[in-house]
Design a protein around this motif. Structure first.
Motif, short mmCIF file in Angstrom:
data_model
loop_
_atom_site.label_atom_id
_atom_site.label_comp_id
_atom_site.label_asym_id
_atom_site.label_seq_id
_atom_site.Cartn_x
_atom_site.Cartn_y
_atom_site.Cartn_z
N TYR A 478 -16.18 1.95 2.32
CA TYR A 478 -15.98 0.53 2.02
C TYR A 478 -14.71 0.39 1.21
O TYR A 478 -14.62 0.90 0.08
CB TYR A 478 -17.19 -0.01 1.26
N THR A 479 -13.72 -0.25 1.77
CA THR A 479 -12.43 -0.36 1.08
C THR A 479 -12.29 -1.65 0.29
O THR A 479 -11.24 -1.91 -0.28
CB THR A 479 -11.26 -0.24 2.09
N GLY A 480 -13.37 -2.47 0.30
CA GLY A 480 -13.38 -3.65 -0.56
C GLY A 480 -12.93 -4.91 0.14
O GLY A 480 -12.78 -4.96 1.37
N ARG A 481 -12.70 -5.93 -0.66
CA ARG A 481 -12.30 -7.23 -0.13
C ARG A 481 -10.82 -7.48 -0.38
O ARG A 481 -10.26 -7.05 -1.39
CB ARG A 481 -13.12 -8.34 -0.79
N ALA A 482 -10.22 -8.17 0.60
CA ALA A 482 -8.83 -8.61 0.46
C ALA A 482 -8.81 -10.08 0.84
O ALA A 482 -8.78 -10.42 2.03
CB ALA A 482 -7.91 -7.79 1.36
N GLY A 483 -8.88 -10.95 -0.14
CA GLY A 483 -9.01 -12.38 0.13
C GLY A 483 -10.36 -12.66 0.77
O GLY A 483 -11.41 -12.33 0.22
N GLN A 484 -10.33 -13.22 1.97
CA GLN A 484 -11.57 -13.53 2.69
C GLN A 484 -12.05 -12.35 3.56
O GLN A 484 -13.12 -12.42 4.15
CB GLN A 484 -11.35 -14.76 3.58
N LYS A 485 -11.27 -11.28 3.61
CA LYS A 485 -11.57 -10.16 4.50
C LYS A 485 -12.44 -9.11 3.80
O LYS A 485 -12.25 -8.81 2.62
CB LYS A 485 -10.28 -9.49 4.98
N ILE A 486 -13.37 -8.55 4.56
CA ILE A 486 -14.21 -7.44 4.12
C ILE A 486 -13.88 -6.26 5.02
O ILE A 486 -13.95 -6.37 6.25
CB ILE A 486 -15.70 -7.79 4.23
#
Length: 557
Positions: A478-486
Motif C-alpha cells: 500500500y503506497t498510500g494516498r495521493a490527493g483523491q487517488k489510492i
C-alpha cells in the motif's frame, strides 16, 4: 459529324476517367490526423516487432499524456476494450466506406463514452472489458475529440497507436494510404547477410557483407564467395523520417538475381492470423541482439499477404558462376535506396554430419525430443526450417547457492510457428510450474497444467526449461494516498498475477490496473466510499492460486 461524335465520346470518356481518378484520390485522402500536432512517427505499419508485425502507426506525443485524440472521419463507436496489457484503453470506430479506425493506449475516454464504459465495468464487476458497442449509438463527427492520449497497456512510453482496418475482413490496412507524413529520406542500409543452405535445408554459418554508399543512396558490396547451392539473402535496414530519431520499418523491399525478381515485399495490408509468421520475415537471433535484418527467403513466406517470392526466395548459385544481385528498398513516399553485389559460387558445403547426441529436426514433419523425464513434441510446420539440436539434461549452478536441473534443446533458442508440447513426467509438489530459463538465469513461468503423465506446458520457443515450485503469494504494497487517488503495488515473483478484487464496505469497487508498472489505483470518489471510515479489502491471486489479502481503513472527509 462522325468525327465530332467520336471526339465528344473521347471527351466524355476522359472526363469520366478524371472524375474516377479524383474519387480514388479522395478515398485515399479522407482521414484527418488523429492528433492536432505535427505528425511524427515512432512506429510505422508492418514494422517487425518481437512477436508480431506492427498493425498501425505510433504517433509521438512529445512524452506527454492527455492530448486530444480526434475522430478522423464521421463514425460510430463499435467496440471498447479496457485492458492492463495490449492496447490498454482502446476505441474502435466504424465509418462509411468499409473501414474501422482503432485508437490505443488512451489515458481516458470523453465523458459520453466513459460513462457507458464505467456502467459496464460495474455491471460486470471487472476493470477489464471488451464490449461490442453497436447498440449504444455513440456517434462522432470528423474532428470531434473522442479520447485523450496516454500510456496504458503494454505501451513503452506515451504515444498514440492508430490503425485502419477493413471492417468486413478485419485486415489491417496501412494508414499511410489514407494519411501522409513528410519524409524525404530513403531507407538506411547497414549491411547484407548471406545464408548458405545445406542440402537438408539447414542454414549454415551466416556471413555479413559490408556495403559502401557510392552516392545517391546506391550501396555496393563487391563479390561474395558462397558455397555452391541455395543461398538466402538478409538485409539489415531501417527507415527514418525527418525530425524523428525512431527506427521505422521498410515499406517496399525487392530482390532480383540476374535480373529476375525472386522476392517482393510491400507493406499495404496485414492479417492478424499472420502473427506467428513474423520470424519468417526477420532474423530472430539478430533481432535479439538489436539488429533488424529482413529475411528475403523462407519456406512459409508465401503465407504473408505482404510478400510474394519465387522458389521461396532462395537463389541458386552454381560452382564457379557469378550471380548479380540487386536489392531495392523504398518508403511509402517513394524515397529509394539500392544495393548491388555479386554471389560467386565456390565448392559446395560438406555433407551434414551429426554426432551421436545431435538430432536433425525437419520442419515439415512431426518430431519429438526425449531426455530423462522430459519429452517435447513438435507438430509438422512448427519450425521455419530444419535445425540441428542437441537435447540434454544437466545440473546448473544458478547462483552461489542454488543448483537447478535444466532440460536444454540445444545451444540456441529457436522460435516456433506452432506451440510445442512439453511434458515433465513424474510426481511434483503442489503448485509446481514449468519455466523457460531466460538470460541471466531468470525464470519465465509457462502456463502449466497437471496431467496423468506429469506437468504439461506449451512453449513457443525451443530453449532451456526447468521446474519450479511457486508457494509464495503475491506481495501487496500500500503506497498510500495521493490527493483523491489510492494506490497499491502488486508483485509476484514467478507465476504472475492472474486476478485481483477490491471491495469497499463489502461492495466491489473499480480500481484500474497498470500491469507494466504493477500499479493498482482507485479513486476515493467512487460511489462505494462513504464519509468517515471505509473498510477496504484487496485480494490478489497468482496463476497457481496463491492468494494475498490486504485490509485497511480509508477515511473520507
Amino acid at each position: 459529324m462522325t468525327n465530332k461524335i467520336m471526339w465528344r465520346g473521347i471527351g466524355a470518356l476522359l472526363l469520366m476517367l478524371l472524375l474516377l481518378s479524383s474519387n480514388v484520390c479522395a478515398q485515399t485522402d479522407t482521414l484527418l490526423y488523429p492528433l492536432k500536432n505535427v505528425p511524427l512517427l515512432s512506429g510505422n505499419f508492418g514494422e517487425l516487432r518481437a512477436t508480431h508485425l506492427h498493425s498501425g502507426l505510433d504517433f509521438k506525443t512529445g512524452g506527454r499524456e492527455g492530448l486530444p485524440v480526434i475522430c478522423v472521419k464521421d463514425g460510430v463507436v463499435a467496440r471498447v476494450k479496457v485492458s492492463a496489457t495490449g492496447y490498454g484503453n482502446a476505441l474502435y470506430l466504424e465509418h462509411e466506406g468499409g473501414i474501422t479506425t482503432v485508437y490505443g493506449h488512451l489515458s481516458r475516454f470523453v465523458p459520453r463514452i466513459a460513462k457507458v464504459v464505467r456502467n459496464i465495468q460495474y455491471n460486470k464487476e471487472s476493470f477489464e472489458v471488451d464490449e461490442n458497442m453497436s447498440g449504444y449509438e455513440l456517434r462522432f463527427r470528423a474532428g470531434d475529440t473522442i479520447a485523450y492520449s496516454g500510456n496504458t497497456g503494454s505501451s513503452g512510453g506515451p504515444h498514440l497507436h492508430f490503425e485502419v482496418r477493413d471492417t468486413k475482413s478485419e485486415r489491417a490496412l496501412n494508414p499511410l494510404r489514407f494519411l501522409s507524413v513528410k519524409d524525404q529520406t530513403g531507407p538506411s542500409v547497414r549491411g547484407v547477410y548471406v545464408y548458405p543452405i545445406s542440402n537438408e535445408g539447414v542454414r549454415n554459418a551466416t556471413r555479413r557483407v559490408e556495403v559502401k554508399n557510392t552516392g545517391n543512396r546506391v550501396f555496393r558490396g563487391g563479390k561474395v564467395g558462397v558455397p555452391a547451392g541455395m543461398v538466402g539473402i538478409g538485409i539489415q535496414s531501417d527507415d527514418y523520417m525527418k525530425d524523428s530519431w525512431n527506427k521505422l520499418g521498410v515499406y517496399d523491399l525487392s530482390v532480383s538475381a540476374n535480373g529476375q525478381e525472386v522476392f517482393k515485399m510491400t507493406m499495404n495490408e496485414l492479417s492478424f492470423d499472420e502473427t506467428f509468421l513474423v520470424n519468417e520475415l526477420k532474423d530472430f537471433h539478430h533481432y535479439r541482439e538489436n539488429r533488424l535484418v529482413y529475411l528475403t527467403f523462407g519456406n512459409y513466406q508465401e503465407q504473408l499477404l505482404s510478400v510474394r517470392n519465387q522458389n521461396g526466395g532462395f537463389i541458386p548459385v552454381e560452382k564457379d558462376s557469378v550471380v548479380d544481385v540487386t536489392v531495392d528498398l523504398s518508403d511509402i513516399n517513394g524515397n529509394r535506396s539500392s544495393i548491388m553485389f555479386q554471389l560467386w559460387g565456390k565448392s559446395p558445403s560438406r555433407e551434414l554430419v551429426l554426432t551421436d547426441e545431435e538430432k536433425l529436426l525437419m520442419n515439415h514433419q512431426n518430431d519429438s525430443l526425449k531426455q530423462g523425464i522430459y519429452t517435447l513434441w513438435l507438430e509438422a510446420d512448427a519450425l521455419s526450417y530444419p535445425i540441428v539440436c542437441k537435447p540434454e539434461v544437466s545440473s546448473r549452478l544458478r547462483d552461489s547457492v542454488e543448483t537447478i536441473e535444466v532440460f536444454s534443446t540445444g545451444k540456441q533458442i529457436y522460435p516456433l510457428m506452432k506451440n510445442a508440447r512439453l511434458v515433465v513426467g513424474g510426481k511434483f509438489p503442489e503448485k509446481s510450474v514449468i519455466c523457460l530459463l531466460e538470460k541471466s538465469n531468470r525464470f519465465a513461468a509457462l502456463k502449466t497444467r497437471w496431467t496423468k503423465e506429469g506437468l504439461e506446458a506449451f512453449p513457443r520457443v525451443l530453449g532451456e526449461y526447468t521446474v519450479r515450485q511457486d508457494t509464495i503469494a503475491p506481495v501487496v504494497l500500500y503506497t498510500g494516498r495521493a490527493g483523491q487517488k489510492i494506490r497499491f503495488k502488486m508483485v509476484d515473483d514467478l507465476s504472475g498475477i492472474s486476478s485481483y478484487r477490491v471491495e469497499v464496505n463489502g461492495k466491489w469497487c473499480l480500481f484500474t490496473y497498470d500491469a507494466k508498472n504493477r500499479l493498482l489505483e482507485g479513486n476515493i470518489n467512487e460511489p462505494v466510499f462513504v464519509k468517515g471510515k471505509n473498510r477496504l479489502v484487496l485480494k490478489v491471486e497468482d496463476a497457481v492460486k496463491n492468494i494475498a489479502t490486504f485490509e485497511t481503513d480509508i477515511y473520507k472527509k
